[in-house]
Motif scaffolding. Structure first.
Motif, PDB file in Angstrom:
ATOM      1  N   ILE A 162       0.777  -0.929  -0.135  1.00 52.76           N
ATOM      2  CA  ILE A 162       0.002  -0.017   0.031  1.00 52.76           C
ATOM      3  C   ILE A 162       1.163   1.094   0.162  1.00 52.76           C
ATOM      4  O   ILE A 162       2.301   1.254  -0.233  1.00 52.76           O
ATOM      5  CB  ILE A 162      -1.148  -0.146   0.945  1.00 52.76           C
ATOM      6  CG1 ILE A 162      -2.088   1.169   1.205  1.00 52.76           C
ATOM      7  CG2 ILE A 162      -0.293   0.189   2.790  1.00 52.76           C
ATOM      8  CD1 ILE A 162      -3.417   1.073   2.642  1.00 52.76           C
ATOM      9  N   ALA A 163       0.697   2.075  -0.349  1.00 53.01           N
ATOM     10  CA  ALA A 163       0.891   3.445  -0.693  1.00 53.01           C
ATOM     11  C   ALA A 163      -0.408   4.862  -0.648  1.00 53.01           C
ATOM     12  O   ALA A 163      -1.052   4.759  -0.461  1.00 53.01           O
ATOM     13  CB  ALA A 163       1.864   3.346  -2.087  1.00 53.01           C
ATOM     14  N   SER A 164       0.565   5.559  -0.295  1.00 53.83           N
ATOM     15  CA  SER A 164      -0.464   6.801  -0.387  1.00 53.83           C
ATOM     16  C   SER A 164       0.172   8.325  -0.888  1.00 53.83           C
ATOM     17  O   SER A 164       1.389   8.031  -0.819  1.00 53.83           O
ATOM     18  CB  SER A 164      -1.066   7.483   1.257  1.00 53.83           C
ATOM     19  OG  SER A 164      -0.024   7.049   2.935  1.00 53.83           O
ATOM     20  N   VAL A 165      -0.623   9.164  -0.923  1.00 54.41           N
ATOM     21  CA  VAL A 165      -0.156  10.474  -1.580  1.00 54.41           C
ATOM     22  C   VAL A 165      -0.933  11.671  -0.396  1.00 54.41           C
ATOM     23  O   VAL A 165      -2.428  11.293  -0.549  1.00 54.41           O
ATOM     24  CB  VAL A 165      -0.825  11.389  -3.637  1.00 54.41           C
ATOM     25  CG1 VAL A 165      -0.676  12.535  -3.139  1.00 54.41           C
ATOM     26  CG2 VAL A 165       0.244  10.590  -3.987  1.00 54.41           C
ATOM     27  N   VAL A 166      -0.378  12.212  -0.025  1.00 51.80           N
ATOM     28  CA  VAL A 166      -0.847  13.084   1.002  1.00 51.80           C
ATOM     29  C   VAL A 166      -0.752  14.899   0.385  1.00 51.80           C
ATOM     30  O   VAL A 166       0.540  15.364  -0.200  1.00 51.80           O
ATOM     31  CB  VAL A 166      -0.239  13.515   2.014  1.00 51.80           C
ATOM     32  CG1 VAL A 166      -1.010  14.264   3.078  1.00 51.80           C
ATOM     33  CG2 VAL A 166      -0.371  12.061   3.181  1.00 51.80           C
ATOM     34  N   VAL A 167      -1.358  15.520   0.135  1.00 53.53           N
ATOM     35  CA  VAL A 167      -1.804  16.993  -0.139  1.00 53.53           C
ATOM     36  C   VAL A 167      -1.701  18.066   1.364  1.00 53.53           C
ATOM     37  O   VAL A 167      -2.729  17.611   2.063  1.00 53.53           O
ATOM     38  CB  VAL A 167      -2.235  18.019  -0.597  1.00 53.53           C
ATOM     39  CG1 VAL A 167      -2.494  18.321  -1.152  1.00 53.53           C
ATOM     40  CG2 VAL A 167      -2.544  16.490  -2.006  1.00 53.53           C
ATOM     41  N   TRP A 168      -1.005  18.776   1.962  1.00 55.69           N
ATOM     42  CA  TRP A 168      -0.885  19.248   3.210  1.00 55.69           C
ATOM     43  C   TRP A 168      -0.003  21.127   3.012  1.00 55.69           C
ATOM     44  O   TRP A 168       0.671  20.914   2.080  1.00 55.69           O
ATOM     45  CB  TRP A 168       0.243  18.667   4.512  1.00 55.69           C
ATOM     46  CG  TRP A 168       1.840  18.188   3.444  1.00 55.69           C
ATOM     47  CD1 TRP A 168       2.166  17.549   2.659  1.00 55.69           C
ATOM     48  CD2 TRP A 168       2.835  18.699   4.356  1.00 55.69           C
ATOM     49  NE1 TRP A 168       3.561  17.535   2.670  1.00 55.69           N
ATOM     50  CE2 TRP A 168       3.579  18.626   3.643  1.00 55.69           C
ATOM     51  CE3 TRP A 168       2.651  20.089   5.093  1.00 55.69           C
ATOM     52  CZ2 TRP A 168       5.249  19.375   3.890  1.00 55.69           C
ATOM     53  CZ3 TRP A 168       4.088  20.319   5.244  1.00 55.69           C
ATOM     54  CH2 TRP A 168       5.255  19.982   4.246  1.00 55.69           C
ATOM     55  N   MET A 169      -0.218  21.692   3.619  1.00 52.55           N
ATOM     56  CA  MET A 169       0.436  23.072   4.436  1.00 52.55           C
ATOM     57  C   MET A 169       0.715  23.584   4.991  1.00 52.55           C
ATOM     58  O   MET A 169      -0.147  22.801   6.115  1.00 52.55           O
ATOM     59  CB  MET A 169      -1.055  23.456   3.229  1.00 52.55           C
ATOM     60  CG  MET A 169      -1.882  24.007   3.597  1.00 52.55           C
ATOM     61  SD  MET A 169      -2.882  25.680   2.758  1.00 52.55           S
ATOM     62  CE  MET A 169      -1.925  26.833   3.289  1.00 52.55           C
ATOM     63  N   VAL A 170       1.373  24.101   5.356  1.00 57.13           N
ATOM     64  CA  VAL A 170       1.645  24.426   7.457  1.00 57.13           C
ATOM     65  C   VAL A 170       0.654  25.595   7.701  1.00 57.13           C
ATOM     66  O   VAL A 170       0.559  26.018   6.465  1.00 57.13           O
ATOM     67  CB  VAL A 170       3.119  25.309   7.503  1.00 57.13           C
ATOM     68  CG1 VAL A 170       3.275  26.243   8.350  1.00 57.13           C
ATOM     69  CG2 VAL A 170       4.199  24.363   6.676  1.00 57.13           C
ATOM     70  N   ASP A 171       0.051  25.334   8.442  1.00 55.14           N
ATOM     71  CA  ASP A 171      -1.009  26.556   9.115  1.00 55.14           C
ATOM     72  C   ASP A 171      -0.720  27.098  10.508  1.00 55.14           C
ATOM     73  O   ASP A 171      -1.492  28.552   9.990  1.00 55.14           O
ATOM     74  CB  ASP A 171      -2.226  25.589   9.482  1.00 55.14           C
ATOM     75  CG  ASP A 171      -3.596  26.229  10.053  1.00 55.14           C
ATOM     76  OD1 ASP A 171      -3.843  27.125   8.982  1.00 55.14           O
ATOM     77  OD2 ASP A 171      -4.115  26.245  10.449  1.00 55.14           O
ATOM     78  N   ASP A 172       0.152  26.512  10.549  1.00 54.30           N
ATOM     79  CA  ASP A 172       0.347  27.648  12.436  1.00 54.30           C
ATOM     80  C   ASP A 172       2.179  27.460  11.826  1.00 54.30           C
ATOM     81  O   ASP A 172       2.855  25.811  12.517  1.00 54.30           O
ATOM     82  CB  ASP A 172       0.595  26.646  13.982  1.00 54.30           C
ATOM     83  CG  ASP A 172       0.468  27.826  14.446  1.00 54.30           C
ATOM     84  OD1 ASP A 172       1.183  27.750  14.656  1.00 54.30           O
ATOM     85  OD2 ASP A 172      -0.405  27.516  15.795  1.00 54.30           O
ATOM     86  N   SER A 173       2.921  28.496  11.490  1.00 54.92           N
ATOM     87  CA  SER A 173       4.116  28.532  11.177  1.00 54.92           C
ATOM     88  C   SER A 173       4.811  28.052  12.967  1.00 54.92           C
ATOM     89  O   SER A 173       5.750  27.693  12.563  1.00 54.92           O
ATOM     90  CB  SER A 173       4.405  29.936  10.763  1.00 54.92           C
ATOM     91  OG  SER A 173       4.550  31.049  11.680  1.00 54.92           O
ATOM     92  N   ALA A 174       3.977  29.324  14.130  1.00 57.85           N
ATOM     93  CA  ALA A 174       5.231  28.739  14.696  1.00 57.85           C
ATOM     94  C   ALA A 174       5.121  27.107  15.478  1.00 57.85           C
ATOM     95  O   ALA A 174       6.103  26.802  15.663  1.00 57.85           O
ATOM     96  CB  ALA A 174       4.152  29.485  15.949  1.00 57.85           C
ATOM     97  N   GLU A 175       4.308  26.349  15.418  1.00 57.65           N
ATOM     98  CA  GLU A 175       4.098  25.488  15.355  1.00 57.65           C
ATOM     99  C   GLU A 175       5.666  24.281  14.548  1.00 57.65           C
ATOM    100  O   GLU A 175       5.812  23.611  15.530  1.00 57.65           O
ATOM    101  CB  GLU A 175       3.086  24.533  16.046  1.00 57.65           C
ATOM    102  CG  GLU A 175       1.850  25.194  16.341  1.00 57.65           C
ATOM    103  CD  GLU A 175       0.555  24.371  16.985  1.00 57.65           C
ATOM    104  OE1 GLU A 175      -0.402  24.683  17.843  1.00 57.65           O
ATOM    105  OE2 GLU A 175       0.302  23.874  15.818  1.00 57.65           O
ATOM    106  N   ALA A 176       4.990  24.749  14.107  1.00 58.49           N
ATOM    107  CA  ALA A 176       5.700  23.667  12.789  1.00 58.49           C
ATOM    108  C   ALA A 176       7.680  24.173  13.090  1.00 58.49           C
ATOM    109  O   ALA A 176       8.327  23.055  12.761  1.00 58.49           O
ATOM    110  CB  ALA A 176       5.454  24.167  11.462  1.00 58.49           C
TER     111      ALA A 176
END
Length: 282
Positions: A115-129
Motif C-alpha cells: 500500500i502507498a498513499s499521496v498526502v496533500v498538505w500545507m503549513v497552517d501554524d508557522s510557530a508550531e511548525a
C-alpha cells in the motif's frame, strides 16, 4: 506555542520615513559643530533602522525571534519593515505533495498487502511548525507513513462476510479515514492535511496468485448463482405457459425430464447440441 502577528510596517512607507530622517540627521550633524554627539547617535540609529527591511514572497511567511524568544509571524506579501534586531526565518505556506513508498503490511484479516498513499498538505501554524517539532517536513513524512500503516491494519483488503468497509471497494471512506488519521498526528506540527488518498494497493507477491484464484472463484460462484436463479425462473415460466395454453399435457415424470433438460441447457458453459428423435423403424 501558537502563531501570532509580528511587528510589521509597510516597507515603502518606512523607506520614505527613514529617508527623510536620514537627510534630517545628516544636515543636523553638519550644523552641530560644537556638540555633535546627539546628531551622531541619531544618524547611527537611523542607519541601523535600514536593516529592518525584508521581502516576503506570496504564500510565504517570516517567523521572527528575539534572543531566542518567538515574537511573531508576518505573512503580508511584499516589502515590509520590522525591528532590525529580530532574527527572521522564511517558511513556506504553499501546498505540498508527499507520496509515501510502498509499504508492506497486514490487513485486518492478516493478509500481506502493498500500500502507498499521496498526502496533500500545507503549513497552517508557522510557530508550531518551527518550534514544536525539530524538522516539520521529515515529521510529516514519517507520521504519514505511520498513519497509513495503522489505517491499513484496521480494514480488510476486500469485502468478506461481516465486513462493512474494505480498502479496495470503498475508496472515499478510506480516504477520509486516512486523512483523519494523518491530521490527528500532524496537528502538533501546525500542519493542515488537505487531502489523503491511496495511490497503490495490491496483495503482496507471495499471495497474489492465491488471492486471484479466490477472487475468480467468488466471481464464478456469484455468476453461477445468478444463472441458476434465472434458469429456475425460466423453467417455471415455461411450465406455467404450457399448462395455461393447454399445449401439451405432461405427467410428473415428463415434467421432471423437461426441467432437467432445460436446466442443463440454460446452466451449461457451452452451447448445447440438439438431438432429434426421428422415431423407430420398428
Amino acid at each position: 506555542m501558537k502563531e501570532k502577528q509580528g511587528i510589521y510596517i509597510n516597507g515603502y512607507v518606512m523607506a520614505l520615513i527613514l529617508l527623510t530622517l536620514q537627510i534630517t540627521t545628516v544636515m543636523w550633524l553638519k550644523e552641530s559643530s560644537n556638540a555633535p554627539f546627539i546628531p551622531i547617535i541619531s544618524t547611527v540609529i537611523v542607519a541601523i533602522c535600514w536593516g529592518g527591511f525584508f521581502m516576503i514572497q506570496p504564500n510565504q511567511a517570516k517567523v521572527m525571534t528575539f534572543f531566542g524568544s518567538y515574537v511573531g509571524t508576518v505573512k503580508q506579501a511584499g516589502l515590509g519593515w520590522t525591528i532590525p534586531f529580530f532574527i527572521r526565518k522564511n517558511i513556506s505556506l504553499r501546498i505540498r505533495n508527499f507520496e509515501s513508498g510502498q509499504l508492506k503490511v497486514n490487513d485486518n484479516h492478516g493478509n500481506p498487502i502493498e500500500i502507498a498513499s499521496v498526502v496533500v498538505w500545507m503549513v497552517d501554524d508557522s510557530a508550531e511548525a518551527l518550534f514544536e517539532v525539530d524538522d516539520y517536513e521529515s515529521y510529516v513524512n514519517i507520521q504519514s507513513e505511520a498513519a497509513l500503516r495503522n489505517m491499513a491494519t484496521t480494514f480488510p483488503y476486500d469485502l468478506h462476510e461481516g465486513d462493512k468497509i474494505a480498502l479496495r471497494s470503498h475508496p472515499k471512506e478510506i480516504s477520509e479515514a486516512l486523512k483523519s488519521e494523518i491530521q490527528q498526528r500532524l496537528s502538533k506540527a501546525g500542519v493542515h492535511v488537505i487531502e489523503a488518498r491511496i495511490s497503490h494497493l495490491a496483495y503482496a507477491p507471495e499471495i497474489a496468485s492465491a488471492m486471484l484464484q479466490r477472487q475468480q472463484a467468488s466471481a464464478i460462484i456469484a455468476a453461477r448463482s445468478k444463472i441458476v436463479d434465472g434458469a429456475v425462473g425460466m423453467v417455471e415460466a415455461a411450465l406455467i405457459k404450457l399448462s395455461e395454453n393447454e399445449i401439451v399435457e405432461l405427467d410428473e415424470e415428463r415434467k421432471a425430464a423437461m426441467v432437467s433438460n432445460l436446466l442443463v441447457v440454460l446452466c451449461g458453459d457451452h452451447s448445447t447440441q440438439p438431438v432429434i428423435n426421428a422415431g423407430s423403424i420398428y
